[in-house]
Design a protein around this motif. Structure first.
Motif, PDB file in Angstrom:
ATOM      1  N   PHE A 173      -5.850  -2.507   4.710  1.00  0.00           N
ATOM      2  CA  PHE A 173      -5.378  -2.322   3.334  1.00  0.00           C
ATOM      3  C   PHE A 173      -6.484  -2.008   2.324  1.00  0.00           C
ATOM      4  CE2 PHE A 173      -1.827  -4.375   5.386  1.00  0.00           C
ATOM      5  CZ  PHE A 173      -0.790  -3.586   4.940  1.00  0.00           C
ATOM      6  N   ARG A 174      -7.730  -2.350   2.610  1.00  0.00           N
ATOM      7  CA  ARG A 174      -8.903  -1.885   1.871  1.00  0.00           C
ATOM      8  C   ARG A 174      -8.895  -2.180   0.367  1.00  0.00           C
ATOM      9  NH1 ARG A 174      -6.181   1.857   3.909  1.00  0.00           N
ATOM     10  NH2 ARG A 174      -6.213   3.233   2.119  1.00  0.00           N
ATOM     11  N   ALA A 175      -8.700  -3.419  -0.005  1.00  0.00           N
ATOM     12  CA  ALA A 175      -8.722  -3.806  -1.424  1.00  0.00           C
ATOM     13  C   ALA A 175     -10.147  -3.840  -1.951  1.00  0.00           C
ATOM     14  CB  ALA A 175      -8.087  -5.181  -1.596  1.00  0.00           C
ATOM     15  N   ASN A 176     -10.291  -3.548  -3.227  1.00  0.00           N
ATOM     16  CA  ASN A 176     -11.593  -3.662  -3.878  1.00  0.00           C
ATOM     17  C   ASN A 176     -11.855  -5.086  -4.353  1.00  0.00           C
ATOM     18  OD1 ASN A 176     -12.341  -0.923  -3.645  1.00  0.00           O
ATOM     19  ND2 ASN A 176     -11.008  -0.419  -5.356  1.00  0.00           N
ATOM     20  N   LEU A 177     -10.800  -5.797  -4.705  1.00  0.00           N
ATOM     21  CA  LEU A 177     -10.906  -7.186  -5.144  1.00  0.00           C
ATOM     22  C   LEU A 177      -9.953  -8.031  -4.317  1.00  0.00           C
ATOM     23  CD1 LEU A 177     -10.750  -6.722  -9.028  1.00  0.00           C
ATOM     24  CD2 LEU A 177     -12.774  -7.262  -7.659  1.00  0.00           C
TER      25      LEU A 177
ATOM     26  N   ASP B 169      -4.638   0.942  13.727  1.00  0.00           N
ATOM     27  CA  ASP B 169      -5.638  -0.041  14.115  1.00  0.00           C
ATOM     28  C   ASP B 169      -6.971   0.396  13.532  1.00  0.00           C
ATOM     29  OD1 ASP B 169      -7.910  -1.034  15.802  1.00  0.00           O
ATOM     30  OD2 ASP B 169      -6.283  -2.079  16.824  1.00  0.00           O
ATOM     31  N   PRO B 170      -7.663  -0.469  12.770  1.00  0.00           N
ATOM     32  CA  PRO B 170      -8.911  -0.051  12.139  1.00  0.00           C
ATOM     33  C   PRO B 170     -10.047   0.222  13.127  1.00  0.00           C
ATOM     34  CG  PRO B 170      -8.522  -2.377  11.753  1.00  0.00           C
ATOM     35  CD  PRO B 170      -7.302  -1.830  12.425  1.00  0.00           C
ATOM     36  N   ASN B 171      -9.930  -0.265  14.354  1.00  0.00           N
ATOM     37  CA  ASN B 171     -10.970  -0.027  15.356  1.00  0.00           C
ATOM     38  C   ASN B 171     -10.729   1.234  16.175  1.00  0.00           C
ATOM     39  OD1 ASN B 171     -12.433  -2.384  14.715  1.00  0.00           O
ATOM     40  ND2 ASN B 171     -10.992  -3.584  15.928  1.00  0.00           N
ATOM     41  N   THR B 172      -9.453   1.498  16.490  1.00  0.00           N
ATOM     42  CA  THR B 172      -9.152   2.611  17.399  1.00  0.00           C
ATOM     43  C   THR B 172      -8.419   3.773  16.741  1.00  0.00           C
ATOM     44  OG1 THR B 172      -6.993   1.734  18.048  1.00  0.00           O
ATOM     45  CG2 THR B 172      -8.931   0.957  19.305  1.00  0.00           C
ATOM     46  N   GLY B 173      -7.777   3.505  15.600  1.00  0.00           N
ATOM     47  CA  GLY B 173      -6.958   4.532  14.957  1.00  0.00           C
ATOM     48  C   GLY B 173      -5.573   4.651  15.557  1.00  0.00           C
TER      49      GLY B 173
ATOM     50  N   VAL C 154      -6.626 -11.608  10.020  1.00  0.00           N
ATOM     51  CA  VAL C 154      -6.759 -11.354   8.578  1.00  0.00           C
ATOM     52  C   VAL C 154      -7.805 -10.272   8.353  1.00  0.00           C
ATOM     53  CG1 VAL C 154      -7.413 -12.366   6.356  1.00  0.00           C
ATOM     54  CG2 VAL C 154      -5.991 -13.662   7.952  1.00  0.00           C
ATOM     55  N   ASP C 155      -8.871 -10.283   9.145  1.00  0.00           N
ATOM     56  CA  ASP C 155      -9.885  -9.239   9.007  1.00  0.00           C
ATOM     57  C   ASP C 155      -9.303  -7.857   9.295  1.00  0.00           C
ATOM     58  OD1 ASP C 155     -12.668  -8.385   8.562  1.00  0.00           O
ATOM     59  OD2 ASP C 155     -12.548  -7.796  10.680  1.00  0.00           O
ATOM     60  N   SER C 156      -8.444  -7.757  10.291  1.00  0.00           N
ATOM     61  CA  SER C 156      -7.797  -6.479  10.586  1.00  0.00           C
ATOM     62  C   SER C 156      -6.921  -6.043   9.415  1.00  0.00           C
ATOM     63  CB  SER C 156      -6.957  -6.581  11.859  1.00  0.00           C
ATOM     64  OG  SER C 156      -6.284  -5.353  12.101  1.00  0.00           O
TER      65      SER C 156
ATOM     66  N   PRO D 186       2.146  -1.675  -8.532  1.00  0.00           N
ATOM     67  CA  PRO D 186       1.992  -2.098  -7.147  1.00  0.00           C
ATOM     68  C   PRO D 186       1.549  -0.876  -6.346  1.00  0.00           C
ATOM     69  CG  PRO D 186       4.309  -1.848  -7.664  1.00  0.00           C
ATOM     70  CD  PRO D 186       3.552  -1.595  -8.933  1.00  0.00           C
ATOM     71  N   CYS D 187       0.614  -1.068  -5.455  1.00  0.00           N
ATOM     72  CA  CYS D 187       0.014   0.051  -4.714  1.00  0.00           C
ATOM     73  C   CYS D 187       0.955   0.565  -3.628  1.00  0.00           C
ATOM     74  CB  CYS D 187      -1.293  -0.402  -4.098  1.00  0.00           C
ATOM     75  SG  CYS D 187      -2.214   0.918  -3.293  1.00  0.00           S
ATOM     76  N   GLN D 188       1.328   1.821  -3.754  1.00  0.00           N
ATOM     77  CA  GLN D 188       2.141   2.474  -2.729  1.00  0.00           C
ATOM     78  C   GLN D 188       1.248   2.736  -1.520  1.00  0.00           C
ATOM     79  OE1 GLN D 188       5.113   5.420  -3.836  1.00  0.00           O
ATOM     80  NE2 GLN D 188       4.026   6.847  -2.517  1.00  0.00           N
ATOM     81  N   ARG D 189       1.716   2.377  -0.356  1.00  0.00           N
ATOM     82  CA  ARG D 189       0.887   2.475   0.839  1.00  0.00           C
ATOM     83  C   ARG D 189       1.053   3.829   1.520  1.00  0.00           C
ATOM     84  NH1 ARG D 189      -2.714  -0.785  -0.536  1.00  0.00           N
ATOM     85  NH2 ARG D 189      -3.605   0.296   1.232  1.00  0.00           N
ATOM     86  N   CYS D 190      -0.013   4.245   2.156  1.00  0.00           N
ATOM     87  CA  CYS D 190      -0.033   5.476   2.931  1.00  0.00           C
ATOM     88  C   CYS D 190       0.040   5.106   4.416  1.00  0.00           C
ATOM     89  CB  CYS D 190      -1.306   6.264   2.628  1.00  0.00           C
ATOM     90  SG  CYS D 190      -2.818   5.387   3.145  1.00  0.00           S
ATOM     91  N   VAL D 191      -0.296   6.021   5.281  1.00  0.00           N
ATOM     92  CA  VAL D 191      -0.224   5.799   6.723  1.00  0.00           C
ATOM     93  C   VAL D 191      -1.373   4.913   7.240  1.00  0.00           C
ATOM     94  CG1 VAL D 191      -1.507   7.871   7.356  1.00  0.00           C
ATOM     95  CG2 VAL D 191       0.206   6.964   8.916  1.00  0.00           C
ATOM     96  N   VAL D 192      -2.464   4.793   6.500  1.00  0.00           N
ATOM     97  CA  VAL D 192      -3.664   4.101   7.005  1.00  0.00           C
ATOM     98  C   VAL D 192      -3.384   2.674   7.478  1.00  0.00           C
ATOM     99  CG1 VAL D 192      -5.985   3.272   6.405  1.00  0.00           C
ATOM    100  CG2 VAL D 192      -5.282   5.589   5.779  1.00  0.00           C
TER     101      VAL D 192
END
Length: 142
Positions: A25-29, A76-80, A18-20, A66-72
């Motif tokens: 996805f980087r939500a503010n709330l 992987d948030p650790n390695t890219g 879940v942390d990954s 609804p938030c359209q997603r990009c490639v991010v």
């Protein structure tokens, strides 16, 4: 805005924590109430020309799209490193888990997750706190 339940569900699609998912996805709330099901936040989206008002603590916010997603999120948030087949699997699972009650023209495709919100000028500076209750107030015209 996203719910913890949604992040947990999406994390299970890719066998990540879940942390990954949270970092991808980087939500503010994030709504973490135990009675909130996956994709609960989809109820904060209305048709074009409308928004869904909701209260978090003392602040009234508007759910817009609804938030359209990009490639991010596919990285992987650790390695890219790219997660192979991320977009395809996401689209397939998102379509399969679409809530039955979701009735809006805002989902023109399923590479969307979370809700983009608007903070009315009257609410700028109102503090939000961990544990604040969330209440859906209803649809408003924009």
């Amino acid at each position: 805005m996203v719910s913890t339940a949604t992040l947990r569900e999406v994390a299970s699609w890719f066998d990540v924590s879940v942390d990954s998912a949270r970092r991808r996805f980087r939500a503010n709330l994030e709504v973490g109430a135990p009675d909130v099901p996956p994709f609960w936040e989809d109820r904060l989206v209305a048709d074009h020309g409308e928004a869904v008002a909701f209260r978090v603590g003392e602040a009234e916010l508007l759910g817009v799209t609804p938030c359209q997603r990009c490639v991010v999120p596919s990285r992987d948030p650790n390695t890219g490193a790219e997660t192979p087949g991320f977009r395809e699997r996401f689209l397939e699972r998102r379509a399969a888990t679409r809530p039955e009650w979701l009735d809006t023209d805002r989902f023109d495709h399923y590479f969307r997750l979370m809700v983009n919100t608007h903070v009315p000028e009257s609410e700028v500076g109102v503090a939000l706190s961990v544990g604040d209750p969330v209440e859906v107030l209803g649809t408003r015209s924009l």
